[in-house]
Design an enzyme around this catalytic site. Structure first.
Site, PDB file in Angstrom:
ATOM      1  CG  ASP A  38      -0.619  -6.869  -4.856  1.00 44.81           C
ATOM      2  OD1 ASP A  38       0.228  -6.000  -5.104  1.00 44.81           O
ATOM      3  OD2 ASP A  38      -0.337  -8.072  -4.703  1.00 44.81           O
ATOM      4  CE  LYS A  52       8.793  -2.530  -9.348  1.00 48.05           C
ATOM      5  NZ  LYS A  52       8.707  -3.533  -8.251  1.00 48.05           N
ATOM      6  N   GLY A  91       0.769  -1.235   0.000  1.00 43.13           N
ATOM      7  CA  GLY A  91       0.000   0.000   0.000  1.00 43.13           C
ATOM      8  C   GLY A  91       0.800   1.285   0.000  1.00 43.13           C
ATOM      9  CG  ASP A 114       5.982  -0.807  -7.614  1.00 43.30           C
ATOM     10  OD1 ASP A 114       6.872  -0.665  -8.472  1.00 43.30           O
ATOM     11  OD2 ASP A 114       6.218  -0.862  -6.401  1.00 43.30           O
TER      12      ASP A 114
END
Length: 206
Positions: A80, A161, A60, A121
């Site tokens: 996620d 990313k 988070g 990410d």
């Protein structure tokens, strides 16, 4: 069973890491928060009232930064594979982003609301074999970019990313075709030995 050399090295780095210590002092869940803070400082990504999708959100760190900036008038949708403790102002879905069910859940939550920013990410579980890990990682970037191109408003932004290797040039070329500005960043908070870098794409052409 003793720890491997690589896991022992990671633990030593983790405990001596200035960003790990700083995250505890500042109340962030992970050192990753400072990567997004630096990217925002450099590229001016966040502002109050935005609608943001956060992929690969757990634990988070990025969602905390985003929720703090967008405020009550904004909206943050996060997902996620791993569980994540709730964050005020963040709607979280636990599941596999590569599955249609998770994509549908995100789209339903956004509910045709124009999205200002998609951040990712995400990274696969790394095996240590570049020939296996890099294609898996770039597949996740490709999926994130596909979502961004589907939901972003005109002039919206995308941050992901990425890892240099197979598929990187293709993602870069694809992004440059869809956004007016594309830059590659290596935040100070990224570990020097990590192959991760961040693609920052601004000005979605629609």
């Amino acid at each position: 069973m003793g720890r491997s050399k690589s896991s022992s090295r990671w633990l030593n780095e983790h405990h001596s890491d200035v960003y790990v210590k700083k995250s505890k002092e500042d109340g962030f869940r992970s050192r990753a928060s400072y990567k997004l803070i630096e990217l925002d400082r450099q590229d001016k990504l966040l502002r109050p009232g935005m609608t943001v999708i956060d992929l690969g959100a757990a634990p988070g760190g990025w969602s905390q930064v985003v929720a703090d900036v967008v405020g009550d008038q904004g909206k943050v949708v996060a997902c996620d594979l791993l569980s994540m403790d709730s964050i005020a102002g963040v709607t979280f879905f636990q599941g596999d982003f590569t599955e249609d069910e998770m994509l549908d859940a995100i789209l339903n939550e956004v509910n045709s609301r124009p999205v200002d920013l998609v951040i990712s990410d995400m990274a696969p579980n790394m095996s240590g074999m570049k020939s296996v890990d890099i294609p898996k990682a770039m597949y996740l970037v490709e999926l994130a970019l596909d979502l961004a191109c589907r939901v972003l408003k005109k002039n919206g932004c995308f941050v992901a990313k990425v890892f240099q290797g197979e598929g990187f040039d293709q993602i870069l070329q694809e992004s440059r075709g869809r956004f007016s500005s594309v830059n590659i960043r290596k935040p100070d908070a990224s570990r020097a030995r990590s192959r991760e870098i961040y693609l920052v794409a601004k000005g979605f052409r629609g």
